[in-house]
Enzyme design. Structure first.
Site, PDB file in Angstrom:
ATOM      1  N   PHE A  26       0.846  -1.189   0.000  1.00 30.59           N
ATOM      2  CA  PHE A  26       0.000   0.000   0.000  1.00 30.59           C
ATOM      3  C   PHE A  26       0.883   1.241   0.000  1.00 30.59           C
ATOM      4  O   PHE A  26       1.820   1.342   0.795  1.00 30.59           O
ATOM      5  CB  PHE A  26      -0.942   0.010   1.221  1.00 30.59           C
ATOM      6  CG  PHE A  26      -2.216  -0.733   0.948  1.00 30.59           C
ATOM      7  CD1 PHE A  26      -2.199  -2.114   0.792  1.00 30.59           C
ATOM      8  CD2 PHE A  26      -3.421  -0.066   0.814  1.00 30.59           C
ATOM      9  CE1 PHE A  26      -3.372  -2.811   0.495  1.00 30.59           C
ATOM     10  CE2 PHE A  26      -4.592  -0.758   0.522  1.00 30.59           C
ATOM     11  CZ  PHE A  26      -4.577  -2.123   0.371  1.00 30.59           C
ATOM     12  N   CYS A  32      -6.265  15.070   0.685  1.00 33.32           N
ATOM     13  CA  CYS A  32      -7.505  14.697   0.006  1.00 33.32           C
ATOM     14  C   CYS A  32      -8.230  15.972  -0.407  1.00 33.32           C
ATOM     15  O   CYS A  32      -8.143  16.987   0.274  1.00 33.32           O
ATOM     16  CB  CYS A  32      -8.401  13.855   0.912  1.00 33.32           C
ATOM     17  SG  CYS A  32      -9.932  13.314   0.089  1.00 33.32           S
ATOM     18  N   CYS A  47     -16.713  14.849   2.374  1.00 32.69           N
ATOM     19  CA  CYS A  47     -16.716  13.442   2.787  1.00 32.69           C
ATOM     20  C   CYS A  47     -16.539  13.432   4.301  1.00 32.69           C
ATOM     21  O   CYS A  47     -15.523  13.901   4.804  1.00 32.69           O
ATOM     22  CB  CYS A  47     -15.580  12.694   2.084  1.00 32.69           C
ATOM     23  SG  CYS A  47     -15.474  10.941   2.541  1.00 32.69           S
ATOM     24  N   CYS A  50     -14.654   9.461   6.801  1.00 36.06           N
ATOM     25  CA  CYS A  50     -13.357   8.847   6.514  1.00 36.06           C
ATOM     26  C   CYS A  50     -12.755   8.159   7.733  1.00 36.06           C
ATOM     27  O   CYS A  50     -12.740   8.702   8.832  1.00 36.06           O
ATOM     28  CB  CYS A  50     -12.392   9.906   6.008  1.00 36.06           C
ATOM     29  SG  CYS A  50     -10.828   9.236   5.444  1.00 36.06           S
ATOM     30  N   ASP A  51     -12.210   6.968   7.499  1.00 38.53           N
ATOM     31  CA  ASP A  51     -11.614   6.179   8.593  1.00 38.53           C
ATOM     32  C   ASP A  51     -10.085   6.252   8.606  1.00 38.53           C
ATOM     33  O   ASP A  51      -9.442   5.460   9.298  1.00 38.53           O
ATOM     34  CB  ASP A  51     -12.062   4.710   8.473  1.00 38.53           C
ATOM     35  CG  ASP A  51     -11.581   4.060   7.178  1.00 38.53           C
ATOM     36  OD1 ASP A  51     -10.933   4.734   6.353  1.00 38.53           O
ATOM     37  OD2 ASP A  51     -11.856   2.860   6.996  1.00 38.53           O
ATOM     38  N   THR A  52      -9.512   7.185   7.865  1.00 36.32           N
ATOM     39  CA  THR A  52      -8.070   7.134   7.581  1.00 36.32           C
ATOM     40  C   THR A  52      -7.349   8.422   7.957  1.00 36.32           C
ATOM     41  O   THR A  52      -7.853   9.519   7.698  1.00 36.32           O
ATOM     42  CB  THR A  52      -7.876   6.869   6.070  1.00 36.32           C
ATOM     43  OG1 THR A  52      -8.502   5.638   5.751  1.00 36.32           O
ATOM     44  CG2 THR A  52      -6.411   6.793   5.706  1.00 36.32           C
ATOM     45  N   GLU A 121      -7.372   3.180  -5.230  1.00 35.48           N
ATOM     46  CA  GLU A 121      -8.616   3.436  -4.508  1.00 35.48           C
ATOM     47  C   GLU A 121      -8.854   4.935  -4.653  1.00 35.48           C
ATOM     48  O   GLU A 121      -8.033   5.738  -4.204  1.00 35.48           O
ATOM     49  CB  GLU A 121      -8.433   3.113  -3.016  1.00 35.48           C
ATOM     50  CG  GLU A 121      -7.966   1.707  -2.707  1.00 35.48           C
ATOM     51  CD  GLU A 121      -9.117   0.730  -2.532  1.00 35.48           C
ATOM     52  OE1 GLU A 121     -10.235   1.157  -2.183  1.00 35.48           O
ATOM     53  OE2 GLU A 121      -8.899  -0.470  -2.766  1.00 35.48           O
ATOM     54  N   HIS A 209      -9.376  -6.532   6.783  1.00 35.55           N
ATOM     55  CA  HIS A 209      -8.151  -6.254   7.556  1.00 35.55           C
ATOM     56  C   HIS A 209      -8.471  -5.808   8.971  1.00 35.55           C
ATOM     57  O   HIS A 209      -7.738  -6.114   9.911  1.00 35.55           O
ATOM     58  CB  HIS A 209      -7.275  -5.232   6.831  1.00 35.55           C
ATOM     59  CG  HIS A 209      -7.977  -3.972   6.430  1.00 35.55           C
ATOM     60  ND1 HIS A 209      -8.994  -3.955   5.513  1.00 35.55           N
ATOM     61  CD2 HIS A 209      -7.821  -2.689   6.830  1.00 35.55           C
ATOM     62  CE1 HIS A 209      -9.418  -2.719   5.360  1.00 35.55           C
ATOM     63  NE2 HIS A 209      -8.735  -1.930   6.156  1.00 35.55           N
TER      64      HIS A 209
HETATM   65  C1  SAM Z   1      -9.605   6.115   2.873  1.00 36.52           C
HETATM   66  S1  SAM Z   1     -10.221   5.942   1.249  1.00 36.52           S
HETATM   67  C2  SAM Z   1      -8.862   6.537   0.251  1.00 36.52           C
HETATM   68  C3  SAM Z   1      -9.131   6.498  -1.215  1.00 36.52           C
HETATM   69  C4  SAM Z   1     -10.107   7.530  -1.790  1.00 36.52           C
HETATM   70  N1  SAM Z   1      -9.965   8.809  -1.193  1.00 36.52           N
HETATM   71  C5  SAM Z   1     -11.528   7.034  -1.646  1.00 36.52           C
HETATM   72  O1  SAM Z   1     -12.295   7.595  -0.865  1.00 36.52           O
HETATM   73  O2  SAM Z   1     -11.850   6.062  -2.331  1.00 36.52           O
HETATM   74  C6  SAM Z   1     -10.135   4.140   0.987  1.00 36.52           C
HETATM   75  C7  SAM Z   1     -11.453   3.412   1.008  1.00 36.52           C
HETATM   76  O3  SAM Z   1     -11.978   3.421   2.330  1.00 36.52           O
HETATM   77  C8  SAM Z   1     -13.360   3.675   2.247  1.00 36.52           C
HETATM   78  N2  SAM Z   1     -13.792   4.198   3.547  1.00 36.52           N
HETATM   79  C9  SAM Z   1     -13.407   5.354   4.115  1.00 36.52           C
HETATM   80  N3  SAM Z   1     -13.998   5.520   5.310  1.00 36.52           N
HETATM   81  C10 SAM Z   1     -14.790   4.439   5.505  1.00 36.52           C
HETATM   82  C11 SAM Z   1     -15.663   4.036   6.559  1.00 36.52           C
HETATM   83  N4  SAM Z   1     -15.864   4.789   7.650  1.00 36.52           N
HETATM   84  N5  SAM Z   1     -16.301   2.848   6.426  1.00 36.52           N
HETATM   85  C12 SAM Z   1     -16.127   2.077   5.315  1.00 36.52           C
HETATM   86  N6  SAM Z   1     -15.317   2.410   4.298  1.00 36.52           N
HETATM   87  C13 SAM Z   1     -14.654   3.581   4.386  1.00 36.52           C
HETATM   88  C14 SAM Z   1     -13.449   4.657   1.109  1.00 36.52           C
HETATM   89  O4  SAM Z   1     -14.767   4.815   0.615  1.00 36.52           O
HETATM   90  C15 SAM Z   1     -12.527   4.038   0.110  1.00 36.52           C
HETATM   91  O5  SAM Z   1     -13.178   3.013  -0.604  1.00 36.52           O
HETATM   92  N1  2KA Z   2      -5.380  -3.945   4.383  1.00 38.00           N
HETATM   93  C1  2KA Z   2      -5.917  -2.825   3.889  1.00 38.00           C
HETATM   94  N2  2KA Z   2      -6.725  -2.906   2.803  1.00 38.00           N
HETATM   95  C2  2KA Z   2      -7.226  -1.737   2.313  1.00 38.00           C
HETATM   96  N3  2KA Z   2      -7.986  -1.573   1.205  1.00 38.00           N
HETATM   97  C3  2KA Z   2      -8.194  -0.265   1.012  1.00 38.00           C
HETATM   98  C4  2KA Z   2      -7.558   0.449   2.022  1.00 38.00           C
HETATM   99  C5  2KA Z   2      -7.431   1.923   2.025  1.00 38.00           C
HETATM  100  O1  2KA Z   2      -7.254   2.532   3.073  1.00 38.00           O
HETATM  101  O2  2KA Z   2      -7.503   2.492   0.932  1.00 38.00           O
HETATM  102  C6  2KA Z   2      -6.948  -0.482   2.874  1.00 38.00           C
HETATM  103  C7  2KA Z   2      -6.142  -0.430   4.054  1.00 38.00           C
HETATM  104  O3  2KA Z   2      -5.903   0.618   4.669  1.00 38.00           O
HETATM  105  N4  2KA Z   2      -5.653  -1.630   4.503  1.00 38.00           N
HETATM  106  S1  SF4 Z   3     -12.697   8.431   2.380  1.00 35.90           S
HETATM  107 FE1  SF4 Z   3     -11.122   9.784   3.251  1.00 35.90          FE
HETATM  108  S2  SF4 Z   3      -9.564   9.847   1.736  1.00 35.90           S
HETATM  109 FE2  SF4 Z   3     -11.393   9.053   0.682  1.00 35.90          FE
HETATM  110  S3  SF4 Z   3     -12.491  10.863  -0.118  1.00 35.90           S
HETATM  111 FE3  SF4 Z   3     -13.248  10.554   1.919  1.00 35.90          FE
HETATM  112  S4  SF4 Z   3     -11.963  11.899   3.179  1.00 35.90           S
HETATM  113 FE4  SF4 Z   3     -10.888  11.591   1.275  1.00 35.90          FE
HETATM  114 MG    MG Z   4      -8.069   1.940   4.933  1.00 32.70          MG
END
Ligand code: SAM
Ligand code: 2KA
Ligand code: SF4
Ligand code: MG
Length: 215
Positions: A26, A32, A47, A50-52, A121, A209
């Site tokens: 990765f 973003c 958005c 977001c979990d990231t 992604e 994961h």
């Molecule tokens: C962190 S995003 C990064 C890539 C891109 N910004 C996007 O949104 O696709 C990676 C994936 O995690 C998903 N994701 C983010 N927050 C989430 C949540 N709270 N529950 C489930 N999926 C989530 C997003 O929709 C995306 O498919």
């Molecule tokens: N193992 C793992 N798989 C993933 N698939 C999408 C991810 C992401 O954060 O985009 C993710 C991530 O963060 N970890």
């Molecule tokens: S899920 Fe996180 S990284 Fe993806 S569009 Fe939303 S705020 Fe941006």
């Molecule tokens: Mg992730």
């Protein structure tokens, strides 16, 4: 600023979507276009779920990579970790933040030159450059999607204001719903099961994961 701003690079298994379970490096880009990444801005962001953490360049192998070759070398180096035997198709998943803010043809060429398949992604609001092998678009309600083709469309569910009939008309090989992680994750899982029961074109994507303590 020149170069690529990278939050972190790590080897794991793809946790989500059709390629779940596949060994993958990765590469998480910083930044973003739909959220600043600051908690105080979340409620007003485009958005909100977001979990990231994609802010800064302070993660493993994070930093500003000056050239496509430098970043591709770092990615290839992670793929090579712990390899005991030849075989398999090396894979990088480019994510973020929003990877299409930074992924360009120079980087695509440099990664391919090292024999690595490229998946992304993306939130779909920025058009993908040519040459990406696997495009996963995850649309966010209220945004304008320009990337309407690819291998998988992965809809985080439930989301209000999504016209999934419109999404079904786009050009994707696979349609997936992924439960919204957060305080109501149990309800979200039930909502996904119910959705698929009524819409058999769609499949379930779990964030596997998170269940097994993988990164
Ligand atoms: C962190 S995003 C990064 C890539 C891109 N910004 C996007 O949104 O696709 C990676 C994936 O995690 C998903 N994701 C983010 N927050 C989430 C949540 N709270 N529950 C489930 N999926 C989530 C997003 O929709 C995306 O498919
Ligand atoms: N193992 C793992 N798989 C993933 N698939 C999408 C991810 C992401 O954060 O985009 C993710 C991530 O963060 N970890
Ligand atoms: S899920 Fe996180 S990284 Fe993806 S569009 Fe939303 S705020 Fe941006
Ligand atoms: Mg992730």
């Amino acid at each position: 600023m020149a170069g690529y701003a990278v939050k972190e690079i790590f080897l794991t298994l793809q946790g989500e979507g059709l390629q779940t379970g596949r060994r993958a490096v990765f590469c998480r880009f910083a930044g973003c276009n739909l959220w600043s990444g600051r908690e105080e801005d979340r409620a007003d962001a485009q958005c909100t779920f977001c979990d990231t953490d994609f802010v800064g360049m302070d993660g493993d192998l994070g930093g500003r990579y000056p050239t496509a070759d430098a970043l591709a070398d770092a990615i290839a180096g992670q793929w090579g970790k712990w390899i005991e035997e030849e075989g398999g198709e090396p894979l990088v998943v480019i994510t973020g933040g929003e990877p299409l803010l930074q992924l360009d043809s120079a980087l695509i060429e440099a990664i391919h030159a090292r024999g690595i398949t490229i998946a992304i992604e993306t939130n779909g609001t920025i058009a993908a450059p040519p040459g990406i092998d696997w495009i996963c678009v995850s649309p966010k309600s209220g945004t304008t999607i320009v990337q309407k083709s690819g291998q998988e469309l992965k809809l985080v569910w439930p989301q209000t204001g999504i016209n999934f009939k419109e999404l079904e008309g786009w050009d994707f090989d696979h349609y997936l719903v992924q439960p919204l992680d957060g305080p109501s994750r149990n309800d979200a899982r039930e909502a996904c099961i119910k959705f698929i029961a009524g819409h058999p074109k769609w499949r379930l994507s779990l964030q596997s994961h998170k269940m097994i303590g993988l990164r």
